[in-house]
Structures are given as C-alpha cells and as structure tokens.
Design a protein around this motif. Sequence first.
Motif, short mmCIF file in Angstrom:
data_model
loop_
_atom_site.label_atom_id
_atom_site.label_comp_id
_atom_site.label_asym_id
_atom_site.label_seq_id
_atom_site.Cartn_x
_atom_site.Cartn_y
_atom_site.Cartn_z
N TYR A 142 30.31 37.62 -10.79
CA TYR A 142 31.56 36.84 -10.63
C TYR A 142 31.25 35.34 -10.55
O TYR A 142 31.99 34.50 -11.05
N VAL A 201 35.06 30.98 -6.60
CA VAL A 201 34.82 32.33 -7.15
C VAL A 201 35.92 33.33 -6.77
O VAL A 201 36.27 34.19 -7.56
N SER A 202 36.50 33.19 -5.59
CA SER A 202 37.54 34.14 -5.17
C SER A 202 38.78 34.09 -6.06
O SER A 202 39.49 35.09 -6.18
N ALA A 218 37.78 36.08 -9.12
CA ALA A 218 37.58 37.50 -8.79
C ALA A 218 38.88 38.22 -8.45
O ALA A 218 38.90 39.44 -8.34
N GLY A 251 28.44 44.15 -3.03
CA GLY A 251 29.64 43.43 -3.45
C GLY A 251 30.76 43.56 -2.44
O GLY A 251 30.53 43.52 -1.22
N ARG A 252 31.99 43.72 -2.95
CA ARG A 252 33.16 43.83 -2.09
C ARG A 252 33.90 45.15 -2.31
O ARG A 252 34.58 45.64 -1.42
N ASP A 253 33.77 45.69 -3.53
CA ASP A 253 34.56 46.87 -3.92
C ASP A 253 33.66 47.97 -4.47
O ASP A 253 34.12 48.81 -5.24
N ILE A 254 32.40 47.95 -4.10
CA ILE A 254 31.47 48.92 -4.70
C ILE A 254 31.77 50.34 -4.21
O ILE A 254 31.93 51.25 -5.02
N ARG A 306 37.13 32.35 2.40
CA ARG A 306 36.73 33.25 1.29
C ARG A 306 37.00 34.70 1.68
O ARG A 306 37.52 35.49 0.88
N ARG A 308 43.63 39.84 -1.49
CA ARG A 308 44.03 39.91 -2.90
C ARG A 308 44.61 41.29 -3.19
O ARG A 308 44.34 42.26 -2.48
O1 C5P Z 1 28.46 38.37 -2.83
P1 C5P Z 1 28.86 36.95 -3.12
O2 C5P Z 1 29.20 36.18 -1.87
O3 C5P Z 1 27.88 36.24 -3.98
O4 C5P Z 1 30.20 37.10 -3.96
C1 C5P Z 1 30.90 35.98 -4.44
C2 C5P Z 1 32.37 36.31 -4.62
O5 C5P Z 1 32.54 37.20 -5.71
C3 C5P Z 1 33.08 36.97 -3.46
O6 C5P Z 1 33.55 36.03 -2.50
C4 C5P Z 1 34.23 37.69 -4.15
O7 C5P Z 1 35.31 36.81 -4.40
C5 C5P Z 1 33.64 38.07 -5.48
N1 C5P Z 1 33.16 39.46 -5.53
C6 C5P Z 1 34.09 40.44 -5.74
N2 C5P Z 1 33.68 41.73 -5.91
C7 C5P Z 1 32.38 42.05 -5.84
C8 C5P Z 1 31.41 41.06 -5.59
C9 C5P Z 1 31.84 39.76 -5.42
O8 C5P Z 1 35.28 40.17 -5.79
N3 C5P Z 1 32.01 43.32 -6.04
#
Ligand code: C5P
Length: 222
Positions: free
Chosen positions: A38, A98-99, A102, A128-131, A179, A186
């Motif tokens: 992202y 980035v948010s 994303a 990540g966030r949604d793995i 963030r 979202r």
């Molecule tokens: O993990 P990291 O802080 O580098 O991620 C950056 C941004 O990417 C997160 O703040 C989020 O907005 C987005 N992200 C996401 N889904 C993921 C990984 C990251 O939305 N699986």
Amino acid sequence: KKLLSIAIDGPAGAGKSTVAKQVAERLSFIYIDTGAMYRALTYKALLKGADLNDGRELEIVLNDTDIKLVITDGGQAVLLDGKDVSEEIRTSEVTNNVSFVARQQEVRTEMVKRQQLLAESGGVVMDGRDIGTHVMPNAELKIFLIASVEERARRRYEENITKGFEADFELLKSEIALRDKRDSEREVAPLRKAEDAIELDTTSMTIEEVVSSILHYAKERA
Ligand code: C5P
C-alpha cells in the motif's frame, strides 16, 4: 503436507513487521509485508499527482504497477517497477497519506488478489490490517498484536532517533492515533481482530517474548 499460514494484524507500530520477520526467519517461511505494498502505491500516486481519494484513478495506476518484495543482504527491499523504494515508502508524507489510498475498494480488491497469490502455497507470515479477516481467512494461526499508543509512539520515536532522523514524540503519537482511526473506521476491510485470532498485548513484552509466544502457537498448529 501444506505448510502453515500465519496472519499478523494490528494497529500501526505494534511491532508487527519486526515480529513477523523474525518468526518467518525462524520457521524458514516467507515474510510478506502488505503495508509496504500500500505504501509503494501511495508513493507512486503522490509522484504522479494522482487524486488519492479517487479509487478508479488509483486502480488504473495500480494495474500498471509492479510491486516486488525481495530478499537482500540487509533484509528485505521493496521494488516499485524495478526500482528500490524501501526508504522512500517510509517517509512521513507516505505514512500520513497511505490510509487514504488503502480505503479505496478498487485498490483493496487488487492488492488482496496479489497477496493471496503470494500466499498460495503456505509457509508464509503475512502482516497487515485485514490478513486474518480477508486475505487469509483460513490461516491456521492468526495473531492480533496490540500495544498502548504511548508505547507505540515511544518505539517509533526511538527507531527514528536511532536512524538519525528527527522525531517529535507528541506528533508521532497523534499521527499514529489518526492512522489507526482511519484504518479502523473505513468501510472496506477495516482494521479488526478476526474472531479466531489470538490477541497479544505487547506493551510490556520484549520482541523475543512476542516471537517465542507466536512460535509456540505455530508449533501447536503445525
Ligand atoms: O503496516 P504499515 O504501517 O506499513 O501499513 C501502512 C498502511 O497501509 C496502514 O496504515 C493501512 O492504511 C494500510 N494497510 C492496509 N491493509 C493492510 C496493510 C496495510 O490497509 N493489509
């Protein structure tokens, strides 16, 4: 027998990448940093002057973008259209934008597709966030890492100082909180603990303690 898939999710700065990298190393698994994907797209979109709130425009950029996570002597590098952008994607400009990228459905659909391809044969640790909720809903092991916002800002602060960057603790804290708010609120695949994930509060744990705890769970499920 198919190797395990390990999903590690959590808010910004909870130590996901540090821990995921070490767990992968110890198990000889592949580490996949989805945040870097992202970030790479955000970096390219900023360079091109794309509208970060236009999902369709970002989708067009992404469809023409090659993102590779490669192993180097120093660890891992992120190649954007063949160019190493490992440092560029960590700037505060990318971090604070980035948010927006994303949260676009078109972006997530394509990213999840690419991530699922990378994870196809198992033997992966993906963070990540949604793995656990979307990318690898069937992962054998799901971890949700949390830590207080104070502690997460403190870690980021020390990391920046160590790297010789300037750092403002209060600013880092408010950026992290903002963030998290954007990622959690979202509409598409918000940051959320999967029902079957194990929550680990790392506020007062060392990296080694978190890593060995995850390795312990992995052993149970192998
Ligand atoms: O993990 P990291 O802080 O580098 O991620 C950056 C941004 O990417 C997160 O703040 C989020 O907005 C987005 N992200 C996401 N889904 C993921 C990984 C990251 O939305 N699986």
